[in-house]
Motif scaffolding. Structure first.
Motif, PDB file in Angstrom:
ATOM      1  N   ASN A 145       0.830  -1.192   0.000  1.00 13.98           N
ATOM      2  CA  ASN A 145       0.000   0.000   0.000  1.00 13.98           C
ATOM      3  C   ASN A 145       0.868   1.246   0.000  1.00 13.98           C
ATOM      4  O   ASN A 145       2.079   1.173  -0.150  1.00 13.98           O
ATOM      5  N   GLU A 146       0.253   2.406   0.219  1.00 13.52           N
ATOM      6  CA  GLU A 146       0.947   3.678   0.024  1.00 13.52           C
ATOM      7  C   GLU A 146       2.092   3.879   1.007  1.00 13.52           C
ATOM      8  O   GLU A 146       2.132   3.293   2.076  1.00 13.52           O
ATOM      9  N   GLY A 147       3.035   4.729   0.596  1.00 13.12           N
ATOM     10  CA  GLY A 147       4.106   5.141   1.485  1.00 13.12           C
ATOM     11  C   GLY A 147       5.315   4.224   1.522  1.00 13.12           C
ATOM     12  O   GLY A 147       6.260   4.484   2.247  1.00 13.12           O
ATOM     13  N   SER A 148       5.317   3.148   0.761  1.00 11.82           N
ATOM     14  CA  SER A 148       6.428   2.212   0.813  1.00 11.82           C
ATOM     15  C   SER A 148       7.555   2.669  -0.106  1.00 11.82           C
ATOM     16  O   SER A 148       7.359   2.869  -1.294  1.00 11.82           O
ATOM     17  N   ASP A 149       8.763   2.818   0.458  1.00  2.73           N
ATOM     18  CA  ASP A 149       9.913   3.193  -0.360  1.00  2.73           C
ATOM     19  C   ASP A 149      10.258   2.102  -1.357  1.00  2.73           C
ATOM     20  O   ASP A 149      10.853   2.365  -2.398  1.00  2.73           O
ATOM     21  N   VAL A 150       9.880   0.853  -1.040  1.00  2.00           N
ATOM     22  CA  VAL A 150      10.148  -0.251  -1.961  1.00  2.00           C
ATOM     23  C   VAL A 150       9.486   0.007  -3.309  1.00  2.00           C
ATOM     24  O   VAL A 150      10.029  -0.312  -4.358  1.00  2.00           O
ATOM     25  N   LEU A 151       8.318   0.617  -3.264  1.00  2.00           N
ATOM     26  CA  LEU A 151       7.565   0.846  -4.491  1.00  2.00           C
ATOM     27  C   LEU A 151       8.148   1.966  -5.336  1.00  2.00           C
ATOM     28  O   LEU A 151       7.765   2.128  -6.485  1.00  2.00           O
ATOM     29  N   LYS A 152       9.070   2.746  -4.794  1.00  2.00           N
ATOM     30  CA  LYS A 152       9.599   3.892  -5.511  1.00  2.00           C
ATOM     31  C   LYS A 152      10.976   3.637  -6.104  1.00  2.00           C
ATOM     32  O   LYS A 152      11.575   4.534  -6.668  1.00  2.00           O
ATOM     33  N   GLY A 153      11.510   2.439  -5.988  1.00  2.00           N
ATOM     34  CA  GLY A 153      12.864   2.207  -6.445  1.00  2.00           C
ATOM     35  C   GLY A 153      13.074   0.924  -7.206  1.00  2.00           C
ATOM     36  O   GLY A 153      14.075   0.246  -7.020  1.00  2.00           O
ATOM     37  N   GLN A 154      12.155   0.550  -8.065  1.00  2.00           N
ATOM     38  CA  GLN A 154      12.249  -0.713  -8.780  1.00  2.00           C
ATOM     39  C   GLN A 154      13.013  -0.565 -10.089  1.00  2.00           C
ATOM     40  O   GLN A 154      12.635   0.209 -10.955  1.00  2.00           O
ATOM     41  N   GLN A 155      14.082  -1.309 -10.257  1.00  2.00           N
ATOM     42  CA  GLN A 155      14.836  -1.406 -11.512  1.00  2.00           C
ATOM     43  C   GLN A 155      15.048  -0.019 -12.114  1.00  2.00           C
ATOM     44  O   GLN A 155      15.556   0.879 -11.466  1.00  2.00           O
ATOM     45  N   LYS A 193      12.475   3.913 -11.280  1.00  2.00           N
ATOM     46  CA  LYS A 193      12.578   4.810 -10.143  1.00  2.00           C
ATOM     47  C   LYS A 193      11.808   6.108 -10.364  1.00  2.00           C
ATOM     48  O   LYS A 193      11.741   6.625 -11.463  1.00  2.00           O
ATOM     49  N   ALA A 194      11.236   6.608  -9.281  1.00  2.00           N
ATOM     50  CA  ALA A 194      10.432   7.832  -9.325  1.00  2.00           C
ATOM     51  C   ALA A 194      11.114   8.902  -8.484  1.00  2.00           C
ATOM     52  O   ALA A 194      10.545   9.426  -7.535  1.00  2.00           O
ATOM     53  N   GLU A 237       5.269  -5.654  -6.980  1.00  2.00           N
ATOM     54  CA  GLU A 237       6.376  -4.713  -7.098  1.00  2.00           C
ATOM     55  C   GLU A 237       6.438  -4.159  -8.511  1.00  2.00           C
ATOM     56  O   GLU A 237       6.715  -2.976  -8.723  1.00  2.00           O
ATOM     57  N   ASP A 238       6.177  -5.008  -9.495  1.00  2.00           N
ATOM     58  CA  ASP A 238       6.199  -4.554 -10.882  1.00  2.00           C
ATOM     59  C   ASP A 238       5.049  -3.583 -11.161  1.00  2.00           C
ATOM     60  O   ASP A 238       5.256  -2.516 -11.756  1.00  2.00           O
ATOM     61  N   ASN A 239       3.837  -3.923 -10.715  1.00  2.00           N
ATOM     62  CA  ASN A 239       2.685  -3.041 -10.943  1.00  2.00           C
ATOM     63  C   ASN A 239       2.883  -1.674 -10.305  1.00  2.00           C
ATOM     64  O   ASN A 239       2.736  -0.637 -10.954  1.00  2.00           O
ATOM     65  N   SER A 240       3.228  -1.679  -9.025  1.00  2.00           N
ATOM     66  CA  SER A 240       3.366  -0.409  -8.314  1.00  2.00           C
ATOM     67  C   SER A 240       4.571   0.368  -8.813  1.00  2.00           C
ATOM     68  O   SER A 240       4.521   1.604  -8.923  1.00  2.00           O
ATOM     69  N   GLY A 241       5.662  -0.338  -9.137  1.00  2.00           N
ATOM     70  CA  GLY A 241       6.837   0.335  -9.660  1.00  2.00           C
ATOM     71  C   GLY A 241       6.562   1.026 -10.974  1.00  2.00           C
ATOM     72  O   GLY A 241       6.999   2.152 -11.223  1.00  2.00           O
ATOM     73  N   ARG A 242       5.801   0.372 -11.845  1.00  2.00           N
ATOM     74  CA  ARG A 242       5.467   0.978 -13.135  1.00  2.00           C
ATOM     75  C   ARG A 242       4.544   2.183 -12.976  1.00  2.00           C
ATOM     76  O   ARG A 242       4.642   3.154 -13.724  1.00  2.00           O
ATOM     77  N   MET A 243       3.664   2.131 -11.999  1.00  2.00           N
ATOM     78  CA  MET A 243       2.790   3.285 -11.794  1.00  2.00           C
ATOM     79  C   MET A 243       3.579   4.469 -11.250  1.00  2.00           C
ATOM     80  O   MET A 243       3.402   5.606 -11.698  1.00  2.00           O
ATOM     81  N   TYR A 244       4.469   4.213 -10.275  1.00  2.00           N
ATOM     82  CA  TYR A 244       5.300   5.302  -9.771  1.00  2.00           C
ATOM     83  C   TYR A 244       6.151   5.891 -10.893  1.00  2.00           C
ATOM     84  O   TYR A 244       6.320   7.107 -11.006  1.00  2.00           O
ATOM     85  N   SER A 245       6.694   5.023 -11.738  1.00  2.00           N
ATOM     86  CA  SER A 245       7.510   5.496 -12.851  1.00  2.00           C
ATOM     87  C   SER A 245       6.683   6.338 -13.809  1.00  2.00           C
ATOM     88  O   SER A 245       7.155   7.340 -14.354  1.00  2.00           O
ATOM     89  N   ASP A 246       5.422   5.954 -14.016  1.00  2.00           N
ATOM     90  CA  ASP A 246       4.583   6.682 -14.959  1.00  2.00           C
ATOM     91  C   ASP A 246       4.197   8.059 -14.424  1.00  2.00           C
ATOM     92  O   ASP A 246       4.190   9.035 -15.178  1.00  2.00           O
ATOM     93  N   VAL A 247       3.866   8.164 -13.137  1.00  2.00           N
ATOM     94  CA  VAL A 247       3.554   9.489 -12.608  1.00  2.00           C
ATOM     95  C   VAL A 247       4.805  10.351 -12.560  1.00  2.00           C
ATOM     96  O   VAL A 247       4.741  11.581 -12.713  1.00  2.00           O
ATOM     97  N   ASN A 248       5.971   9.720 -12.385  1.00  2.00           N
ATOM     98  CA  ASN A 248       7.229  10.462 -12.455  1.00  2.00           C
ATOM     99  C   ASN A 248       7.437  11.011 -13.869  1.00  2.00           C
ATOM    100  O   ASN A 248       7.843  12.162 -14.055  1.00  2.00           O
ATOM    101  N   ARG A 249       7.128  10.181 -14.882  1.00  2.00           N
ATOM    102  CA  ARG A 249       7.211  10.647 -16.277  1.00  2.00           C
ATOM    103  C   ARG A 249       6.246  11.799 -16.522  1.00  2.00           C
ATOM    104  O   ARG A 249       6.592  12.798 -17.168  1.00  2.00           O
ATOM    105  N   GLN A 250       5.026  11.675 -15.999  1.00  7.93           N
ATOM    106  CA  GLN A 250       4.063  12.748 -16.165  1.00  7.93           C
ATOM    107  C   GLN A 250       4.569  14.042 -15.526  1.00  7.93           C
ATOM    108  O   GLN A 250       4.430  15.130 -16.106  1.00  7.93           O
ATOM    109  N   TRP A 251       5.167  13.946 -14.346  1.00  5.92           N
ATOM    110  CA  TRP A 251       5.665  15.130 -13.650  1.00  5.92           C
ATOM    111  C   TRP A 251       6.821  15.781 -14.411  1.00  5.92           C
ATOM    112  O   TRP A 251       6.988  16.995 -14.398  1.00  5.92           O
ATOM    113  N   MET A 252       7.596  15.023 -15.138  1.00  5.95           N
ATOM    114  CA  MET A 252       8.679  15.587 -15.936  1.00  5.95           C
ATOM    115  C   MET A 252       8.194  16.046 -17.311  1.00  5.95           C
ATOM    116  O   MET A 252       8.969  16.569 -18.106  1.00  5.95           O
ATOM    117  N   GLY A 253       6.912  15.875 -17.606  1.00  4.15           N
ATOM    118  CA  GLY A 253       6.387  16.137 -18.938  1.00  4.15           C
ATOM    119  C   GLY A 253       5.780  17.513 -19.109  1.00  4.15           C
ATOM    120  O   GLY A 253       6.124  18.476 -18.422  1.00  4.15           O
TER     121      GLY A 253
END
Length: 394
Positions: A18-28, A31-32, A119-135
């Protein structure tokens, strides 16, 4: 032991992913980094958005006079009310009944499989919102660099935000004509900026590339579906003539600082001009410097050749890149031809919650109607915004 049921599986999801996990923000390579650097506002979004009065212009009628000279008529304040509306991002997943049932005799194996999947699902979502923020905030990822006719080779301006398996659309313009619908990216050649598509497609030069469905139903000028991005936040009028509902054409002070390098490489002069523009125009000095790997490498190469000392021992490589008092932050989704100077206090997330497993029906998993499977989805509702653009520079 019995077969895992929804209650058991629901507890696994809630406890680990669930939310707030650093594990979800640093996959392969998912990263977000830049997403995690934006502070969260205590203000929560409402259906109408978040409003805040901002003074665009004040009384400039004062000045020196002679003793018998009359006063000028005072100018009124010119307040406006920018609004920040929330965006919704979801990341659905499904688990078949067979996967659950066949794990009956091996709970550890199932837990490991679940761990990798989530880990893959949440990692990809964090990566995608990170991409949106840089867009750009419009949904545009990048542009096609040249037209294509019945080909699978799509050359793009910036290949770095894409991932293998991503589904993309190509449009002639926002609210224009869709030329490519949901084609899958099979491979990415960073050296040649080429995406290999799953099937041959046709598109025009400078076609806008976005994720599948992101520009469907969008009108020119917005509102847009994706989260506000850095390039849209620190913009003049390139990506939109309005920002948070206020015209940047009517109010030039409601613009970011964009300094052109005139197609030249990043240099000391360019960095100093960009860094100085923020305090000159907006009154605040940037505390965060960031770019993609390419811009950092180009700058580092210019500095290594200017080193003028003879060390007692020779070492190769580099440890930390800094410019002045700022550490140079590198993110692979940062705009490929840009360097950003951000005042972090002027940028905030206005969100209901951090990325989390939705429990809309009262639990984090639900039965897929008519199928032997359960599903769920990660959810984020919020946006990035601020009340001052003219202290941000890129």
């Amino acid at each position: 032991m019995g077969i895992s049921n929804l209650t058991d599986l629901d507890a696994l999801f809630k406890r680990e992913y669930n939310e707030g996990s650093d594990v979800l923000k640093g996959q392969q390579n998912l990263k977000a980094k830049m997403w995690g650097m934006v502070k969260t506002s205590p203000l929560k979004p409402s259906p109408q958005g978040i409003y805040n009065p901002v003074v665009m212009q004040g009384n400039e009628a004062g000045g020196a006079i002679v003793e018998n000279e009359g006063f000028q008529d005072p100018d009124p304040l010119v307040p406006v009310q920018p609004s920040i509306t929330s965006k919704l991002v979801v990341w659905p997943f499904q688990v078949t009944g067979s996967v659950i049932a066949l794990s009956e005799t091996d709970k550890v194996a199932f837990a490991r499989g679940l761990d990798a999947t989530q880990e893959d699902n949440s990692g990809r979502m964090y990566s995608d919102v990170n991409r949106q923020w840089m867009g750009t905030g419009t949904g545009q990822i990048t542009l096609a660099n040249g037209a294509g006719a019945a080909t699978t080779a799509l050359i793009v301006d910036d290949p770095l935000p894409f991932r293998i398996g991503m589904r993309i659309d190509l449009w002639t313009a926002i609210a224009g004509t869709k030329q490519v619908l949901g084609v899958v990216v099979n491979s990415i050649n960073i050296a040649t900026s080429t995406l290999t598509l799953a099937s041959a497609q046709t598109w025009s030069d400078d076609a806008i590339i976005c994720k599948k469905g992101v520009l469907d139903g969008v009108v020119s000028g917005g509102p847009y579906k994706e989260i506000m991005g850095w390039r849209g936040f620190c913009d003049t009028t390139t990506f939109s003539t309005t920002f948070q509902g206020v015209s940047a054409s009517t109010y030039p002070q409601w613009r970011g600082n964009v300094v052109s390098a005139a197609s030249g490489p990043v240099s000391q002069d360019l960095l100093q001009r960009t860094y100085n523009r923020g305090p000159i125009v907006g009154g605040e000095t940037a505390d965060t410097l960031f770019s993609n790997y390419g811009q950092a490498r180009t700058y580092l190469n210019t500095q290594l050749s200017q080193t003028r000392y003879e060390p007692g021992e020779i070492k190769g490589g580099n440890l930390v890149l800094e410019w002045g008092a700022l550490k140079w932050v590198v993110d692979h989704t940062a705009p490929i031809a840009e360097v950003g100077f951000m005042v972090k206090s002027g940028v905030e997330k206005f969100q209901v919650r951090d990325i989390h497993l939705s429990n809309l029906p009262g639990q984090t998993l639900y039965q897929i109607i008519g199928r032997d499977a359960v599903g769920g989805y990660y959810r984020y509702q919020g946006n990035i915004g601020g009340w001052k653009r003219n202290n941000q520079s890129r």
